[in-house]
Design a protein around this motif. Structure first.
Motif, PDB file in Angstrom:
ATOM      1  N   UNK A   1      40.985  45.188  39.054  1.00 23.92           N
ATOM      2  CA  UNK A   1      41.013  44.220  38.234  1.00 23.92           C
ATOM      3  C   UNK A   1      41.896  44.308  36.874  1.00 23.92           C
ATOM      4  N   UNK A   2      42.193  45.595  36.501  1.00 24.14           N
ATOM      5  CA  UNK A   2      42.654  45.843  35.185  1.00 24.14           C
ATOM      6  C   UNK A   2      44.118  45.670  35.476  1.00 24.14           C
ATOM      7  N   UNK A   3      44.689  45.805  36.823  1.00 19.61           N
ATOM      8  CA  UNK A   3      46.057  45.734  37.241  1.00 19.61           C
ATOM      9  C   UNK A   3      46.234  44.233  37.304  1.00 19.61           C
TER      10      UNK A   3
ATOM     11  N   UNK B   1      42.251  38.715  27.234  1.00 18.14           N
ATOM     12  CA  UNK B   1      40.752  38.569  27.128  1.00 18.14           C
ATOM     13  C   UNK B   1      40.579  37.273  28.294  1.00 18.14           C
ATOM     14  N   UNK B   2      41.218  36.256  27.884  1.00 18.79           N
ATOM     15  CA  UNK B   2      40.978  35.277  29.029  1.00 18.79           C
ATOM     16  C   UNK B   2      41.419  35.358  30.466  1.00 18.79           C
ATOM     17  N   UNK B   3      42.413  36.328  30.718  1.00 18.84           N
ATOM     18  CA  UNK B   3      42.374  36.681  32.227  1.00 18.84           C
ATOM     19  C   UNK B   3      41.135  37.448  32.781  1.00 18.84           C
ATOM     20  N   UNK B   4      40.691  38.385  31.813  1.00 15.17           N
ATOM     21  CA  UNK B   4      39.591  39.240  32.090  1.00 15.17           C
ATOM     22  C   UNK B   4      38.440  38.282  32.239  1.00 15.17           C
ATOM     23  N   UNK B   5      38.034  37.372  31.492  1.00 13.88           N
ATOM     24  CA  UNK B   5      36.905  36.667  31.678  1.00 13.88           C
ATOM     25  C   UNK B   5      37.177  35.495  32.936  1.00 13.88           C
ATOM     26  N   UNK B   6      38.515  35.237  33.230  1.00 12.35           N
ATOM     27  CA  UNK B   6      38.583  34.432  34.583  1.00 12.35           C
ATOM     28  C   UNK B   6      38.411  35.392  35.615  1.00 12.35           C
ATOM     29  N   UNK B   7      38.711  36.571  35.632  1.00 10.73           N
ATOM     30  CA  UNK B   7      38.385  37.327  37.089  1.00 10.73           C
ATOM     31  C   UNK B   7      36.866  37.595  37.022  1.00 10.73           C
ATOM     32  N   UNK B   8      36.278  37.762  35.973  1.00 11.36           N
ATOM     33  CA  UNK B   8      34.774  37.921  36.049  1.00 11.36           C
ATOM     34  C   UNK B   8      33.893  36.704  36.645  1.00 11.36           C
ATOM     35  N   UNK B   9      34.575  35.557  36.129  1.00  8.81           N
ATOM     36  CA  UNK B   9      34.109  34.634  36.545  1.00  8.81           C
ATOM     37  C   UNK B   9      34.177  34.140  38.132  1.00  8.81           C
ATOM     38  N   UNK B  10      35.259  34.569  38.577  1.00  2.12           N
ATOM     39  CA  UNK B  10      35.756  34.338  40.054  1.00  2.12           C
ATOM     40  C   UNK B  10      35.396  35.619  40.951  1.00  2.12           C
ATOM     41  N   UNK B  11      34.855  36.682  40.342  1.00  2.00           N
ATOM     42  CA  UNK B  11      34.617  37.681  40.874  1.00  2.00           C
ATOM     43  C   UNK B  11      33.139  38.275  41.275  1.00  2.00           C
ATOM     44  N   UNK B  12      32.218  37.257  41.476  1.00  2.00           N
ATOM     45  CA  UNK B  12      30.846  37.534  41.936  1.00  2.00           C
ATOM     46  C   UNK B  12      30.913  37.945  43.371  1.00  2.00           C
ATOM     47  N   UNK B  13      31.127  39.160  43.721  1.00  2.00           N
ATOM     48  CA  UNK B  13      31.290  39.473  44.949  1.00  2.00           C
ATOM     49  C   UNK B  13      30.093  40.197  45.706  1.00  2.00           C
ATOM     50  N   UNK B  14      29.875  39.859  46.998  1.00  2.00           N
ATOM     51  CA  UNK B  14      28.582  40.501  47.682  1.00  2.00           C
ATOM     52  C   UNK B  14      28.994  41.775  47.655  1.00  2.00           C
ATOM     53  N   UNK B  15      27.879  42.713  47.409  1.00  3.79           N
ATOM     54  CA  UNK B  15      28.051  44.232  47.757  1.00  3.79           C
ATOM     55  C   UNK B  15      27.397  44.528  48.932  1.00  3.79           C
ATOM     56  N   UNK B  16      27.693  45.152  50.142  1.00  2.00           N
ATOM     57  CA  UNK B  16      27.165  45.318  51.104  1.00  2.00           C
ATOM     58  C   UNK B  16      26.245  46.694  51.188  1.00  2.00           C
ATOM     59  N   UNK B  17      25.152  46.399  50.398  1.00  2.00           N
ATOM     60  CA  UNK B  17      23.993  47.357  50.490  1.00  2.00           C
ATOM     61  C   UNK B  17      22.738  46.601  50.740  1.00  2.00           C
ATOM     62  N   UNK B  18      21.612  47.473  50.902  1.00  2.00           N
ATOM     63  CA  UNK B  18      20.351  47.065  51.313  1.00  2.00           C
ATOM     64  C   UNK B  18      19.880  46.407  50.090  1.00  2.00           C
ATOM     65  N   UNK B  19      19.994  46.623  49.121  1.00  2.00           N
ATOM     66  CA  UNK B  19      19.404  46.348  47.663  1.00  2.00           C
ATOM     67  C   UNK B  19      20.421  46.486  46.567  1.00  2.00           C
ATOM     68  N   UNK B  20      20.577  45.261  45.620  1.00  2.00           N
ATOM     69  CA  UNK B  20      21.325  45.382  44.393  1.00  2.00           C
ATOM     70  C   UNK B  20      20.254  45.616  43.210  1.00  2.00           C
TER      71      UNK B  20
END
Length: 204
Positions: free
Chosen positions: A46-48, A80-99
């Motif tokens: 995401x930094x890239x 900063x705005x690009x970072x915030x936009x990526x965070x807002x769009x990046x709520x990705x599911x993590x394939x584990x049994x529990x978060x």
């Protein structure tokens, strides 16, 4: 740090699609962009993306920036705005049994980065001031700090005028776009409600 005269020359050359000018700008500002992305707790991938978005925006807008010396603050804001936009769009599911939320203390601010951004904004704002005010701001910014008598002797001004001159300089700086933005963001962050503790989420 790129000096004011060199910055103006680099921007003019970059507007003219000079490859070496763009390489110089990229080499100068990429560490700052990545640091901003890290402060938003973004990973390497995401930094890239933040770096790419920031420079794409700069390519589109560099010719319309009225003051080349405002570019450091403009780049920091865009990152900063690009970072915030990526965070807002990046709520990705993590394939584990529990978060489970990470309760380890993590500072919301990288103080070193914040100081760098403030210095860049102040330096940019000071560069736009009349020569007398620039010299005054420079004297007040020296390390170790000068006493009022030393400032008076250095600039040939009465001690009684130091306070009012300082106030005028501060008011002028607050009107600068980059400084104004940093002040607004600082107030907004300080007033932001505490984030509630996340409970474990079971994935079926």
């Amino acid at each position: 740090m790129i000096a004011a005269r060199e910055m103006r020359a680099l921007v003019e050359a970059a507007i003219g699609d000079d490859e070496r000018a763009w390489e110089r700008l990229v080499a100068e500002f990429t560490p700052m962009i990545r640091a901003i992305a890290r402060r938003h707790r973004l990973g390497s991938f995401d930094q890239d993306e933040v770096v790419q978005r920031t420079y794409l925006a700069l390519v589109r807008h560099i010719a319309s920036l009225r003051d080349p010396l405002s570019i450091p603050g403009w780049i920091a804001t865009t990152a900063r705005r690009a970072s915030i936009a990526i965070l807002a769009a990046g709520a990705r599911e993590v394939p584990t049994a529990q978060i489970v939320a990470d309760d380890s203390p993590q500072p919301d601010h990288d103080e070193g980065l914040l100081q760098q951004e403030r210095r860049e904004a102040v330096r940019s704002a000071a560069a736009k001031m009349p020569a007398r005010q620039r010299a005054f701001v420079s004297a007040l910014s020296m390390e170790p700090a000068l006493s009022q008598r030393q400032v008076s002797e250095r600039l040939g001004m009465p001690i009684g005028s130091i306070g009012p001159t300082r106030q005028r300089c501060l008011e002028r700086m607050r009107r600068d776009p980059a400084v104004s933005l940093l002040l607004r963001e600082h107030v907004s962050f300080a007033q932001r409600p505490a984030r509630p503790r996340q409970q474990p989420i079971a994935l079926n």
